[in-house]
Design a protein around this motif. Structure first.
Motif, PDB file in Angstrom:
ATOM      1  N   ALA A 199       0.828  -1.211   0.000  1.00 36.71           N
ATOM      2  CA  ALA A 199       0.000   0.000   0.000  1.00 36.71           C
ATOM      3  C   ALA A 199       0.863   1.262   0.000  1.00 36.71           C
ATOM      4  O   ALA A 199       0.552   2.243  -0.695  1.00 36.71           O
ATOM      5  N   ASP A 200       1.964   1.225   0.771  1.00 33.24           N
ATOM      6  CA  ASP A 200       2.842   2.395   0.810  1.00 33.24           C
ATOM      7  C   ASP A 200       3.538   2.613  -0.527  1.00 33.24           C
ATOM      8  O   ASP A 200       3.670   3.746  -0.993  1.00 33.24           O
ATOM      9  N   ALA A 201       3.981   1.520  -1.166  1.00 33.21           N
ATOM     10  CA  ALA A 201       4.648   1.651  -2.461  1.00 33.21           C
ATOM     11  C   ALA A 201       3.680   2.190  -3.508  1.00 33.21           C
ATOM     12  O   ALA A 201       4.026   3.058  -4.330  1.00 33.21           O
ATOM     13  N   LEU A 202       2.435   1.685  -3.507  1.00 30.56           N
ATOM     14  CA  LEU A 202       1.442   2.180  -4.455  1.00 30.56           C
ATOM     15  C   LEU A 202       1.124   3.642  -4.186  1.00 30.56           C
ATOM     16  O   LEU A 202       0.940   4.438  -5.128  1.00 30.56           O
ATOM     17  N   ASP A 203       1.080   4.012  -2.913  1.00 33.00           N
ATOM     18  CA  ASP A 203       0.813   5.413  -2.565  1.00 33.00           C
ATOM     19  C   ASP A 203       1.917   6.321  -3.094  1.00 33.00           C
ATOM     20  O   ASP A 203       1.645   7.390  -3.663  1.00 33.00           O
ATOM     21  N   MET A 204       3.185   5.917  -2.948  1.00 33.44           N
ATOM     22  CA  MET A 204       4.291   6.725  -3.446  1.00 33.44           C
ATOM     23  C   MET A 204       4.295   6.795  -4.968  1.00 33.44           C
ATOM     24  O   MET A 204       4.604   7.845  -5.559  1.00 33.44           O
ATOM     25  N   ALA A 205       3.966   5.675  -5.633  1.00 36.34           N
ATOM     26  CA  ALA A 205       3.925   5.682  -7.097  1.00 36.34           C
ATOM     27  C   ALA A 205       2.838   6.614  -7.606  1.00 36.34           C
ATOM     28  O   ALA A 205       3.036   7.381  -8.568  1.00 36.34           O
ATOM     29  N   LEU A 246      15.359  13.737 -17.301  1.00 33.19           N
ATOM     30  CA  LEU A 246      15.919  13.146 -16.091  1.00 33.19           C
ATOM     31  C   LEU A 246      15.781  14.089 -14.895  1.00 33.19           C
ATOM     32  O   LEU A 246      15.410  13.669 -13.790  1.00 33.19           O
ATOM     33  N   ALA A 247      16.065  15.390 -15.101  1.00 33.25           N
ATOM     34  CA  ALA A 247      15.901  16.352 -14.013  1.00 33.25           C
ATOM     35  C   ALA A 247      14.436  16.468 -13.598  1.00 33.25           C
ATOM     36  O   ALA A 247      14.130  16.674 -12.408  1.00 33.25           O
ATOM     37  N   ARG A 248      13.534  16.312 -14.552  1.00 32.81           N
ATOM     38  CA  ARG A 248      12.109  16.352 -14.222  1.00 32.81           C
ATOM     39  C   ARG A 248      11.729  15.184 -13.306  1.00 32.81           C
ATOM     40  O   ARG A 248      10.976  15.356 -12.332  1.00 32.81           O
ATOM     41  N   GLU A 249      12.238  13.993 -13.600  1.00 32.50           N
ATOM     42  CA  GLU A 249      11.954  12.843 -12.747  1.00 32.50           C
ATOM     43  C   GLU A 249      12.576  13.022 -11.363  1.00 32.50           C
ATOM     44  O   GLU A 249      11.963  12.688 -10.344  1.00 32.50           O
ATOM     45  N   GLU A 250      13.800  13.554 -11.313  1.00 27.98           N
ATOM     46  CA  GLU A 250      14.450  13.771 -10.016  1.00 27.98           C
ATOM     47  C   GLU A 250      13.689  14.807  -9.191  1.00 27.98           C
ATOM     48  O   GLU A 250      13.604  14.698  -7.958  1.00 27.98           O
ATOM     49  N   ALA A 251      13.126  15.830  -9.862  1.00 26.70           N
ATOM     50  CA  ALA A 251      12.343  16.827  -9.136  1.00 26.70           C
ATOM     51  C   ALA A 251      11.086  16.198  -8.530  1.00 26.70           C
ATOM     52  O   ALA A 251      10.714  16.504  -7.382  1.00 26.70           O
ATOM     53  N   CYS A 252      10.433  15.312  -9.278  1.00 31.74           N
ATOM     54  CA  CYS A 252       9.251  14.637  -8.738  1.00 31.74           C
ATOM     55  C   CYS A 252       9.628  13.680  -7.608  1.00 31.74           C
ATOM     56  O   CYS A 252       8.899  13.560  -6.605  1.00 31.74           O
ATOM     57  N   ASP A 253      10.770  12.993  -7.766  1.00 28.61           N
ATOM     58  CA  ASP A 253      11.233  12.123  -6.681  1.00 28.61           C
ATOM     59  C   ASP A 253      11.466  12.920  -5.408  1.00 28.61           C
ATOM     60  O   ASP A 253      11.081  12.493  -4.305  1.00 28.61           O
ATOM     61  N   GLY A 261       5.607  10.543   4.292  1.00 28.69           N
ATOM     62  CA  GLY A 261       6.071  10.111   5.591  1.00 28.69           C
ATOM     63  C   GLY A 261       7.117   9.015   5.539  1.00 28.69           C
ATOM     64  O   GLY A 261       7.755   8.725   6.552  1.00 28.69           O
ATOM     65  N   HIS A 262       7.304   8.386   4.394  1.00 27.75           N
ATOM     66  CA  HIS A 262       8.248   7.283   4.298  1.00 27.75           C
ATOM     67  C   HIS A 262       9.657   7.819   4.086  1.00 27.75           C
ATOM     68  O   HIS A 262       9.862   8.936   3.629  1.00 27.75           O
ATOM     69  N   CYS A 263      10.638   7.026   4.368  1.00 28.49           N
ATOM     70  CA  CYS A 263      12.025   7.444   4.250  1.00 28.49           C
ATOM     71  C   CYS A 263      12.501   7.284   2.816  1.00 28.49           C
ATOM     72  O   CYS A 263      11.843   6.650   1.990  1.00 28.49           O
ATOM     73  N   ARG A 264      13.667   7.834   2.560  1.00 29.30           N
ATOM     74  CA  ARG A 264      14.248   7.754   1.218  1.00 29.30           C
ATOM     75  C   ARG A 264      14.598   6.319   0.845  1.00 29.30           C
ATOM     76  O   ARG A 264      14.586   5.962  -0.331  1.00 29.30           O
ATOM     77  N   HIS A 265      14.911   5.510   1.866  1.00 29.43           N
ATOM     78  CA  HIS A 265      15.267   4.115   1.582  1.00 29.43           C
ATOM     79  C   HIS A 265      14.093   3.364   0.963  1.00 29.43           C
ATOM     80  O   HIS A 265      14.260   2.593   0.011  1.00 29.43           O
ATOM     81  N   SER A 300      20.494  10.850  -6.495  1.00 29.92           N
ATOM     82  CA  SER A 300      19.902  12.148  -6.135  1.00 29.92           C
ATOM     83  C   SER A 300      19.143  12.084  -4.825  1.00 29.92           C
ATOM     84  O   SER A 300      18.957  13.111  -4.154  1.00 29.92           O
ATOM     85  N   LEU A 301      18.676  10.879  -4.431  1.00 30.60           N
ATOM     86  CA  LEU A 301      17.981  10.749  -3.155  1.00 30.60           C
ATOM     87  C   LEU A 301      18.914  10.961  -1.968  1.00 30.60           C
ATOM     88  O   LEU A 301      18.447  11.228  -0.854  1.00 30.60           O
ATOM     89  N   GLN A 302      20.226  10.867  -2.207  1.00 35.47           N
ATOM     90  CA  GLN A 302      21.182  11.047  -1.125  1.00 35.47           C
ATOM     91  C   GLN A 302      21.509  12.512  -0.857  1.00 35.47           C
ATOM     92  O   GLN A 302      22.142  12.830   0.151  1.00 35.47           O
ATOM     93  N   HIS A 303      21.121  13.402  -1.762  1.00 34.03           N
ATOM     94  CA  HIS A 303      21.415  14.830  -1.587  1.00 34.03           C
ATOM     95  C   HIS A 303      20.392  15.439  -0.640  1.00 34.03           C
ATOM     96  O   HIS A 303      19.214  15.626  -0.986  1.00 34.03           O
ATOM     97  N   THR A 304      20.851  15.734   0.545  1.00 33.42           N
ATOM     98  CA  THR A 304      19.953  16.325   1.556  1.00 33.42           C
ATOM     99  C   THR A 304      20.311  17.768   1.874  1.00 33.42           C
ATOM    100  O   THR A 304      19.590  18.425   2.633  1.00 33.42           O
ATOM    101  N   ARG A 305      21.406  18.262   1.320  1.00 29.27           N
ATOM    102  CA  ARG A 305      21.809  19.640   1.608  1.00 29.27           C
ATOM    103  C   ARG A 305      20.907  20.606   0.853  1.00 29.27           C
ATOM    104  O   ARG A 305      20.652  20.437  -0.347  1.00 29.27           O
TER     105      ARG A 305
END
Length: 599
Positions: A199-205, A246-253, A261-265, A300-305
């Motif tokens: 359910a969480d994966a479907l919610d994120m998708a 690619l930048a568009r997908e990273e922006a949506c991610d 509420g879920h983590c980046r992992h 890109s998910l690792q960039h938190t700064r």
């Protein structure tokens, strides 16, 4: 037709070069600032596509005056002198540049444009085939009957500020959620993989696809796609399109991770579960199109700064201002012609010493007589120096003579601008009317323009290659006449100053002759008794003449400075008016206001 082909090829060439520079600049900024937000990088790569499309449709690009300046003839050329040159020019002038066969003139540009059009057509056919495939995919999908899923999608759409949720369908031909169609978006879910998703994966998708819809990515993506079609031959334009996607997908991610509420992992695990799938035509998908894109999205998910929002907006604004507008390199403003030097005034003769004046009865005063020939020789040397100075500037002298000839002839037509005497440029124009001609042409062009105009009414004659056009539109001619009015006024003022300088030179010469005559006449004075009084009168007169010559010389120097200033103003005005003429010619040719003349 030939002009349209040449104009289109020129726009393709200039835009390709500018796109190359803009892509290099955007790539350098993204490389130097790894913490730059994905949304900002998406906008920068989109601006590359905007610049490419605008370069083809913008009829009046911004001109950068960085090329070498052309030669500008600051002083007006008298029309009678030009007519004399036309009369004396041999018929071989037209034969010096023989007309090439029409096929040799337009065959290769036409072939290039035809090859470009064929490439664009092939790209359109390929896109049309993909579009038909995506529509067939939507038609084959079945509507989702799960009320819980429909309700969850509606609530998520309202949370993202969307008025209407996209239509939800299930398809067995896809492996990841896809959002298709900018006009009537449809959200397709994979029928086979859906039961295995939590359910969480479907919610994120679903959130990822709704963020695309919220950002209007399907609409904004049409411009990069159009740029890739028009510049199918330009690899850097395709690179910009891929980087934009690619930048568009990273922006949506990033939006999903930031607002979920879920983590980046967990989101990274979802990207790995969706894997790699081809990108739909006129749509977006949660899956990555290739492994390289998947790797970059995970990194890109690792960039938190955080990056300052003001700095990101400033970078985008700089690229909008300096990179999007189409640019052209044009000739710089020509340097003004050198100011004519004032004639060298003759050096005033030195007054005689008191010991040279002898009393009347003294007989030894006779040897003082050779002083007069010495003074005469001194004045003669000054006159020779003045003649040498005049001979060192034949061009300015000849221009002055032409202007005087025009003033005496009463013809009333003066030619300003650039007139090549021996070379015929590739493009030329002659603006005729209101007592002035403004040209950027050769003598043969000026002669042909007068033949084509015929009746003497105001007209703009244009030559592009071997094709000639005549423009008589009143609005165009009035606009250009106003642009060149300043040039004509400045030329007239320079001519008036030249006349004043000539009159002052004549006064200096006449006064020098009078002084010389007085000195020579003193030799014929026989009476020794009256010699001292005569010498005193001559000295007083010479002193007055010397002061007058010095005053006139100062006036000439001031006139020379004023003429130099007017020459600079005229050079700037001529360059500005020439640019306006080129823009008016392009608009007249594209709008059909130009009449094509016969060969």
């Amino acid at each position: 037709m030939d002009n349209m082909i040449a104009e289109m090829l020129a726009r393709l060439g200039w835009t390709s070069v500018q796109s190359l520079l803009l892509v290099a600049l955007v790539w350098a900024v993204c490389r130097a600032l790894p913490a730059l937000p994905a949304a900002t990088r998406c906008r920068l790569w989109w601006l590359v596509a905007a610049q490419a499309v605008l370069g083809l449709v913008w009829s009046s690009p911004l001109e950068l005056a960085v090329l070498p300046a052309p030669v500008v003839y600051g002083a007006p050329l008298a029309l009678p002198a030009v007519q004399g040159a036309l009369t004396l020019a041999p018929a071989a002038l037209d034969a010096a540049s023989p007309a090439a066969p029409p096929s040799a003139l337009w065959s290769w540009p036409a072939l290039l444009l035809a090859a470009w059009a064929a490439g664009v057509l092939l790209m359109l056919l390929h896109t049309l085939r993909q579009y038909r495939h995506s529509r067939a995919l939507v038609r084959s999908a079945v509507d989702c009957t799960d009320a819980t899923l429909q309700q969850a999608l509606q609530l998520a759409a309202e949370a993202h500020g969307l008025r209407h949720a996209p239509r939800l369908k299930m398809s067995a031909q896809i492996h990841s959620p896809q959002l298709i169609g900018p006009w009537h978006p449809v959200l397709l879910l994979p029928a086979r993989e859906l039961p295995a998703m939590s359910a969480d994966a479907l919610d994120m998708a679903l959130t990822h696809e709704l963020v695309h819809l919220q950002r209007r990515d399907l609409w904004w993506g049409l411009l990069p796609a159009l740029a890739q079609h028009l510049f199918f031959f330009h690899p850097l334009v395709h690179l910009a399109g891929r980087e934009y996607s690619l930048a568009r997908e990273e922006a949506c991610d990033g939006a999903v991770v930031a607002g979920h509420g879920h983590c980046r992992h967990d989101y990274g695990r979802l990207l790995l579960q969706l894997g790699v799938a081809p990108r739909p035509a006129l749509g977006v998908a949660s899956a990555s199109p290739n492994f390289r894109s998947l790797k970059r999205r995970l990194l890109s998910l690792q960039h938190t700064r955080r990056f300052p929002r003001v700095a990101a907006l400033a970078i985008t604004a700089v690229f909008v201002l300096v990179g999007v507008a189409p640019l052209r390199l044009v000739a710089a403003v020509p340097s003004p012609p050198p100011a004519p030097r004032a004639p060298v005034p003759p050096a005033p003769p030195a007054p005689p010493r008191a010991s040279a004046v002898l009393p009347a009865p003294a007989a030894p005063a006779a040897p003082a007589a050779p002083a007069a020939p010495a003074r005469a020789a001194e004045v003669a040397e000054v006159a020779e120096a003045a003649d040498a100075a005049d001979a060192a500037e034949p061009d300015a002298h000849e221009e002055h003579e032409e202007h005087e000839e025009h003033a005496d002839s009463g013809d009333g037509m003066v030619t300003h601008g650039r007139l090549d005497l021996s070379r015929q440029p590739a493009q030329a124009f002659v603006l005729m009317g209101n007592g002035d001609n403004f040209v950027d042409a050769s003598l043969a062009d000026l002669k042909q323009a007068r033949r084509d105009a015929g009746d003497g009414d105001p007209a703009l004659w244009v030559r592009r290659g071997h094709q000639r056009y005549l423009i008589r539109d009143r609005a165009v001619l009035q606009q250009l006449s106003q642009a060149y009015a300043e040039v004509g006024v400045l030329g007239t003022r320079q001519g008036q100053i030249g006349e004043r300088q000539g009159a002052l030179g004549e006064r200096i010469a006449a006064m020098s002759v009078d002084v010389t005559a007085d000195v020579m006449a003193s030799v014929d004075v026989a009476e020794i008794a009256n010699r001292a009084a005569q010498q005193a009168r001559q000295d007083a007169r010479r002193a007055v003449d010397d002061r007058e010559i010095a005053r006139i010389a100062r006036q000439q120097a001031e006139l020379g400075k004023e003429q130099a200033r007017l020459a600079r103003l005229q050079a700037v005005a001529s360059a500005r008016a020439a640019r306006e003429v080129r823009v008016a010619i392009d608009q007249a040719l594209s709008s059909g206001k130009a009449q094509r003349m016969g060969d």
